[in-house]
Scaffold this active site. Structure first.
Site, PDB file in Angstrom:
ATOM      1  N   ASN A   9     -47.603 -29.561   4.830  1.00  0.00           N
ATOM      2  CA  ASN A   9     -47.493 -30.812   4.070  1.00  0.00           C
ATOM      3  C   ASN A   9     -47.060 -31.916   5.030  1.00  0.00           C
ATOM      4  O   ASN A   9     -45.912 -31.941   5.471  1.00  0.00           O
ATOM      5  CB  ASN A   9     -46.455 -30.634   2.952  1.00  0.00           C
ATOM      6  CG  ASN A   9     -46.209 -31.935   2.198  1.00  0.00           C
ATOM      7  OD1 ASN A   9     -46.985 -32.873   2.301  1.00  0.00           O
ATOM      8  ND2 ASN A   9     -45.120 -31.969   1.450  1.00  0.00           N
ATOM      9  N   LYS A  11     -46.766 -35.002   4.364  1.00  0.00           N
ATOM     10  CA  LYS A  11     -46.069 -36.089   3.651  1.00  0.00           C
ATOM     11  C   LYS A  11     -46.679 -37.440   4.039  1.00  0.00           C
ATOM     12  O   LYS A  11     -47.893 -37.542   4.185  1.00  0.00           O
ATOM     13  CB  LYS A  11     -44.560 -36.035   3.929  1.00  0.00           C
ATOM     14  CG  LYS A  11     -43.979 -34.639   3.704  1.00  0.00           C
ATOM     15  CD  LYS A  11     -42.488 -34.655   3.582  1.00  0.00           C
ATOM     16  CE  LYS A  11     -41.954 -33.230   3.647  1.00  0.00           C
ATOM     17  NZ  LYS A  11     -40.757 -33.045   2.866  1.00  0.00           N
ATOM     18  N   HIS A  96     -44.534 -31.565  -6.354  1.00  0.00           N
ATOM     19  CA  HIS A  96     -43.650 -31.454  -5.182  1.00  0.00           C
ATOM     20  C   HIS A  96     -42.319 -32.116  -5.535  1.00  0.00           C
ATOM     21  O   HIS A  96     -42.276 -33.093  -6.296  1.00  0.00           O
ATOM     22  CB  HIS A  96     -44.291 -32.148  -3.978  1.00  0.00           C
ATOM     23  CG  HIS A  96     -43.529 -31.916  -2.705  1.00  0.00           C
ATOM     24  ND1 HIS A  96     -42.438 -32.682  -2.369  1.00  0.00           N
ATOM     25  CD2 HIS A  96     -43.675 -30.993  -1.726  1.00  0.00           C
ATOM     26  CE1 HIS A  96     -41.952 -32.239  -1.216  1.00  0.00           C
ATOM     27  NE2 HIS A  96     -42.682 -31.216  -0.802  1.00  0.00           N
ATOM     28  N   GLU A  98     -40.525 -34.161  -4.134  1.00  0.00           N
ATOM     29  CA  GLU A  98     -40.449 -35.617  -3.912  1.00  0.00           C
ATOM     30  C   GLU A  98     -41.188 -36.375  -5.021  1.00  0.00           C
ATOM     31  O   GLU A  98     -40.806 -37.489  -5.374  1.00  0.00           O
ATOM     32  CB  GLU A  98     -40.984 -35.947  -2.508  1.00  0.00           C
ATOM     33  CG  GLU A  98     -39.978 -35.498  -1.452  1.00  0.00           C
ATOM     34  CD  GLU A  98     -40.573 -34.953  -0.175  1.00  0.00           C
ATOM     35  OE1 GLU A  98     -41.718 -35.296   0.165  1.00  0.00           O
ATOM     36  OE2 GLU A  98     -39.870 -34.149   0.489  1.00  0.00           O
ATOM     37  N   GLU A 168     -39.760 -24.062  -3.896  1.00  0.00           N
ATOM     38  CA  GLU A 168     -39.147 -24.942  -2.902  1.00  0.00           C
ATOM     39  C   GLU A 168     -37.812 -25.459  -3.440  1.00  0.00           C
ATOM     40  O   GLU A 168     -37.778 -26.485  -4.147  1.00  0.00           O
ATOM     41  CB  GLU A 168     -40.056 -26.133  -2.611  1.00  0.00           C
ATOM     42  CG  GLU A 168     -41.396 -25.758  -2.016  1.00  0.00           C
ATOM     43  CD  GLU A 168     -41.935 -26.884  -1.145  1.00  0.00           C
ATOM     44  OE1 GLU A 168     -42.112 -26.645   0.048  1.00  0.00           O
ATOM     45  OE2 GLU A 168     -42.131 -27.980  -1.657  1.00  0.00           O
ATOM     46  N   GLY A 174     -36.357 -30.357   3.969  1.00  0.00           N
ATOM     47  CA  GLY A 174     -36.063 -31.368   4.984  1.00  0.00           C
ATOM     48  C   GLY A 174     -34.596 -31.432   5.370  1.00  0.00           C
ATOM     49  O   GLY A 174     -34.163 -32.394   5.994  1.00  0.00           O
ATOM     50  N   SER A 211     -37.418 -26.099   4.810  1.00  0.00           N
ATOM     51  CA  SER A 211     -36.886 -25.920   6.171  1.00  0.00           C
ATOM     52  C   SER A 211     -37.366 -24.630   6.849  1.00  0.00           C
ATOM     53  O   SER A 211     -36.601 -23.972   7.562  1.00  0.00           O
ATOM     54  CB  SER A 211     -35.356 -26.014   6.170  1.00  0.00           C
ATOM     55  OG  SER A 211     -34.962 -27.326   5.774  1.00  0.00           O
TER      56      SER A 211
HETATM   57  C1  PEP Z   1     -42.123 -29.718   2.009  1.00  0.00           C
HETATM   58  O1  PEP Z   1     -42.370 -30.891   2.248  1.00  0.00           O
HETATM   59  O2  PEP Z   1     -42.724 -29.150   1.091  1.00  0.00           O
HETATM   60  C2  PEP Z   1     -41.126 -29.026   2.825  1.00  0.00           C
HETATM   61  C3  PEP Z   1     -40.826 -27.793   2.532  1.00  0.00           C
HETATM   62  O3  PEP Z   1     -40.551 -29.747   3.838  1.00  0.00           O
HETATM   63  P1  PEP Z   1     -39.642 -29.136   5.042  1.00  0.00           P
HETATM   64  O4  PEP Z   1     -40.413 -27.970   5.610  1.00  0.00           O
HETATM   65  O5  PEP Z   1     -39.547 -30.275   6.035  1.00  0.00           O
HETATM   66  O6  PEP Z   1     -38.350 -28.726   4.468  1.00  0.00           O
END
Ligand code: PEP
Length: 249
Positions: A9, A11, A96, A98, A168, A174, A211
């Site tokens: 992803n 973003k 997601h 976000e 997630e 992040g 992460s």
């Molecule tokens: C994501 O954007 O779905 C995500 C898991 O980000 P990160 O790997 O940076 O935590």
């Protein structure tokens, strides 16, 4: 052999020219690994260049980070499924964290998007996950099951073959803090049981995201309940991502 999915992803990063450069570097650093499928989720403006540059690798698909449920209309700023498909998307992320927590998208809107994607024959990546305060209040299961059920409301059991679920935890995205492999696997088990109750007859892949990096990916993927990873930050460097997608292969 167990199938594994690796989803990147990007973003709100990687413009069309950067996507072409990324693809060239990534393709030079990787070869298909049997049983592994790779997905890239660029920002909408870069779907076409990413899909074009990655074409020719049958193990690679490109998707949108979000879609609207209506096929067209007065929805300024949104991307419809036909528009995303026309640019080369074979699926999309939905719900997601976000989208849910920065843009305030509801469980109900998420469900509409999942239904629209599955009806259109695209893969829906339904993201679910609890916030830190929900986890600390012992509500992880309750939250992810509510999001899963709402995300799949009105979806026929037969359509679940077009679904991927991504667990997630919001507090892990992040932040550099990831769920332990065992904790994640427990939540995956809960989600898998519910998918069975909802009538899934084929194995719906359940990915872990939050992460993930080269240091923790192998431990997560060693869990039989974890069918792959959804990765933000660590997917932005093509060489680093090439290492992750090849891990243990
Ligand atoms: C994501 O954007 O779905 C995500 C898991 O980000 P990160 O790997 O940076 O935590």
């Amino acid at each position: 052999m167990r199938r594994l999915l690796f989803a990147a992803n990007w973003k709100m990063q990687v413009d069309p020219a950067e996507a072409r450069g990324y693809a060239a570097q990534f393709l030079g650093a990787t070869a298909p690994v049997e049983g592994r499928t790779l997905w890239f989720f660029p920002p909408a403006v870069s779907i076409e260049s990413a899909a074009g540059a990655l074409r020719g690798r049958p193990d690679i698909r490109v998707g949108a980070q979000d879609v609207h449920w209506e096929p067209k209309g007065a929805f300024t700023g949104a991307t419809s499924i036909p528009l995303a498909r026309g640019a080369g998307a074979a699926g999309a992320l939905v719900g997601h964290s976000e989208r849910r927590h920065v843009f305030g998208e509801s469980d109900e809107a998420t469900g509409r998007k999942v239904r629209a994607l599955l009806n259109a024959g695209l893969t829906a990546f339904l993201c679910v996950g609890e916030k830190l305060e929900e986890r600390e209040a012992g509500k992880t299961e309750e939250v992810v099951l509510r999001q899963l059920r709402a995300g799949l409301a009105g979806v026929e059991a037969g359509a679940l073959s077009g679904l991927v679920v991504a667990y997630e935890p919001v507090w892990a995205i992040g932040t550099g803090r990831n769920a332990t492999a065992e904790d994640a696997a427990r939540v995956h088990q809960t989600l898998r049981s519910e998918l069975g109750r909802l009538g899934a007859t084929t194995r719906v892949p359940i990915l872990y995201g939050g992460s993930v990096n080269i240091g923790n990916a192998l431990g997560l993927l060693a869990q039989p309940e974890i069918d792959g990873v959804l990765v933000g930050g660590a997917s932005l460097d093509p060489d680093g991502w090439a290492e992750i997608v090849g891990i243990g292969g």
